[in-house]
Design a protein around this motif. Structure first.
Motif, PDB file in Angstrom:
ATOM      1  N   TRP A  66     -38.373  34.276 -27.292  1.00  0.00           N
ATOM      2  CA  TRP A  66     -39.620  35.035 -27.422  1.00  0.00           C
ATOM      3  C   TRP A  66     -39.489  35.923 -28.670  1.00  0.00           C
ATOM      4  CZ3 TRP A  66     -35.804  35.965 -23.952  1.00  0.00           C
ATOM      5  CH2 TRP A  66     -35.223  37.232 -23.922  1.00  0.00           C
ATOM      6  N   ALA A  72     -49.335  30.933 -36.797  1.00  0.00           N
ATOM      7  CA  ALA A  72     -49.835  30.705 -35.426  1.00  0.00           C
ATOM      8  C   ALA A  72     -48.678  30.581 -34.442  1.00  0.00           C
ATOM      9  CB  ALA A  72     -50.705  29.451 -35.399  1.00  0.00           C
ATOM     10  N   GLN A  73     -47.597  29.933 -34.861  1.00  0.00           N
ATOM     11  CA  GLN A  73     -46.436  29.768 -33.977  1.00  0.00           C
ATOM     12  C   GLN A  73     -45.768  31.114 -33.709  1.00  0.00           C
ATOM     13  OE1 GLN A  73     -43.403  27.215 -35.552  1.00  0.00           O
ATOM     14  NE2 GLN A  73     -42.235  27.149 -33.644  1.00  0.00           N
ATOM     15  N   GLN A  74     -45.681  31.967 -34.741  1.00  0.00           N
ATOM     16  CA  GLN A  74     -45.075  33.290 -34.555  1.00  0.00           C
ATOM     17  C   GLN A  74     -45.926  34.158 -33.621  1.00  0.00           C
ATOM     18  OE1 GLN A  74     -44.807  34.248 -38.730  1.00  0.00           O
ATOM     19  NE2 GLN A  74     -42.591  33.760 -38.797  1.00  0.00           N
ATOM     20  N   ILE A  75     -47.226  34.039 -33.741  1.00  0.00           N
ATOM     21  CA  ILE A  75     -48.109  34.795 -32.848  1.00  0.00           C
ATOM     22  C   ILE A  75     -47.895  34.353 -31.400  1.00  0.00           C
ATOM     23  CG2 ILE A  75     -50.524  35.171 -32.213  1.00  0.00           C
ATOM     24  CD1 ILE A  75     -51.187  35.029 -35.225  1.00  0.00           C
ATOM     25  N   GLU A  76     -47.776  33.016 -31.208  1.00  0.00           N
ATOM     26  CA  GLU A  76     -47.561  32.492 -29.849  1.00  0.00           C
ATOM     27  C   GLU A  76     -46.243  33.006 -29.268  1.00  0.00           C
ATOM     28  OE1 GLU A  76     -46.000  30.171 -26.744  1.00  0.00           O
ATOM     29  OE2 GLU A  76     -45.245  29.844 -28.786  1.00  0.00           O
ATOM     30  N   LEU A  77     -45.179  33.013 -30.093  1.00  0.00           N
ATOM     31  CA  LEU A  77     -43.881  33.522 -29.638  1.00  0.00           C
ATOM     32  C   LEU A  77     -43.959  35.005 -29.267  1.00  0.00           C
ATOM     33  CD1 LEU A  77     -41.244  31.909 -32.060  1.00  0.00           C
ATOM     34  CD2 LEU A  77     -41.342  31.677 -29.572  1.00  0.00           C
ATOM     35  N   LYS A  87     -46.335  36.583 -28.010  1.00  0.00           N
ATOM     36  CA  LYS A  87     -47.086  36.810 -26.779  1.00  0.00           C
ATOM     37  C   LYS A  87     -46.298  36.423 -25.528  1.00  0.00           C
ATOM     38  CE  LYS A  87     -51.668  36.363 -28.889  1.00  0.00           C
ATOM     39  NZ  LYS A  87     -52.930  35.588 -28.933  1.00  0.00           N
ATOM     40  N   ARG A  88     -45.162  35.769 -25.729  1.00  0.00           N
ATOM     41  CA  ARG A  88     -44.344  35.393 -24.575  1.00  0.00           C
ATOM     42  C   ARG A  88     -43.662  36.631 -23.986  1.00  0.00           C
ATOM     43  NH1 ARG A  88     -40.871  30.094 -26.604  1.00  0.00           N
ATOM     44  NH2 ARG A  88     -42.666  28.778 -27.204  1.00  0.00           N
TER      45      ARG A  88
END
Length: 356
Positions: free
Chosen positions: A302, A314-319, A321-322
């Motif tokens: 995360w 976008a991938q860093q934003i998703e990480l 939010k975990r």
């Protein structure tokens, strides 16, 4: 293949074809020629067996007469074949007396095998007594000898499974139960290897214990946690950060935005080493000693950041939010590394007892 055996096969195929097509000309001709040859060969074989001093002469003669009777029944059930061979021969009246003699022959052979005193001879005796009992059920005291031969031919193995620490009891018991499930399903009383717990062996008052299989974890560790963080500064150019007045007009202002991005990786390693030692219960000699490793790595990733979110992919934003991930409980981690151990242990047991 000798001509007699070829004729036996030929008559069988022709009868089968005539059952489907009663007017099949080639099959009629084949049956007309092959049946007398097959009959003569089987009759001669039966008579020669009876006249010989062969060990299993009565059983062999019985087998030959039963094949003649099988030909008789096959022809009777095929109208097309019955037209070619209207009076097929049978030997039903001879079967009963021959079964008596074959049973006696096998019964005596079984006793002779059993008296040799080896496990392999006891196995041979068991099958001889079994066949004698099939020909004449309860012939003499064959049932008693069946039990004796089975006992002497069977390898009795006591399985000792060393308990794991209390905090892993549920998972350890599940692992041990899976091993017992395999042993009970694949090594039944019909076979010649019987696995028992120490308590069961004591309760059954067995005549002897042949082998001891000891299963224990020489080493294992569960839940070794490692957490690593990777910090990086990320940026993005030409991002609108505001507006300004230029010559009386409002224009967008672009600049580079940045953020400090931290990736967190948590790794939990669980591993163990199972030892299987099989010994001769009487002498203590080690018959087999094998070790089976197992390893499982649980991972989670995360992230968090400080700065402008627009600098992130976008991938860093998703990480980011975990939520922070918590490792599984110790019971599940134990089962995770024990699974590969089980997958190695079972084939090893199969291979060791394959020829028993």
């Amino acid at each position: 293949m000798c001509p007699a055996r070829r004729s036996l096969r030929a008559q069988g195929r022709s009868v089968s074809r005539l059952r489907q097509n009663p007017d099949h000309a080639k099959s009629k001709e084949t049956l007309r020629n092959s049946y007398p040859m097959a009959l003569e060969w089987l009759e001669s074989d039966a008579k020669n067996q009876i006249a010989s001093n062969a060990t299993n002469k009565w059983r062999n003669a019985l087998y030959a007469y039963e094949r003649i009777n099988n030909m008789y029944e096959a022809i009777r059930q095929s109208p097309g074949a019955l037209r070619v061979i209207p009076s097929p021969k049978h030997y039903y009246s001879e079967i009963g007396p021959l079964k008596e003699k074959a049973a006696d022959e096998l019964y005596n052979a079984g006793i002779a095998s059993l008296m040799k005193g080896t496990r392999e001879d006891a196995k041979r005796a068991y099958f001889q007594f079994m066949e004698a009992n099939q020909y004449v059920p309860n012939y003499k005291d064959v049932v008693e000898y069946l039990g004796k031969a089975k006992s002497e031919a069977t390898v009795y193995v006591v399985v000792e499974q060393v308990s794991v620490p209390a905090r892993y009891n549920l998972s350890g018991d599940f692992f041990q139960d899976k091993i017992w499930e395999f042993l009970n399903r694949n090594y039944t009383e019909q076979g010649f290897v019987q696995f028992l717990s120490p308590a069961a062996a004591k309760e059954l008052h067995l005549p002897r214990i042949d082998q001891v299989m000891r299963l224990q974890f020489d080493d294992f560790s569960v839940g070794n946690v490692t957490t690593t963080e990777k910090v990086e500064t990320v940026s993005r150019d030409s991002v609108k950060v505001g507006e300004a007045k230029v010559n009386g007009q409002t224009v967008p202002v672009y600049n580079t935005v940045t953020a400090k991005f931290t990736t967190v990786r948590r790794e939990v390693v669980s591993q163990g080493l199972l030892s299987m030692i099989i010994t001769n219960a009487k002498t203590g000699a080690v018959l087999s000693h094998q070790k089976f490793p197992g390893r499982h790595v649980w991972t989670a990733t995360w992230a968090r950041f400080n700065g402008d979110e627009r600098a992130l992919t976008a991938q860093q934003i998703e990480l980011s939010k975990r939520p922070e991930a918590l490792p599984p409980d110790p019971q599940n981690l134990f089962l995770a590394f024990a699974g590969p151990i089980y997958d190695q242990l079972i084939p090893a047991i199969r291979e060791f007892y394959r020829n028993y």
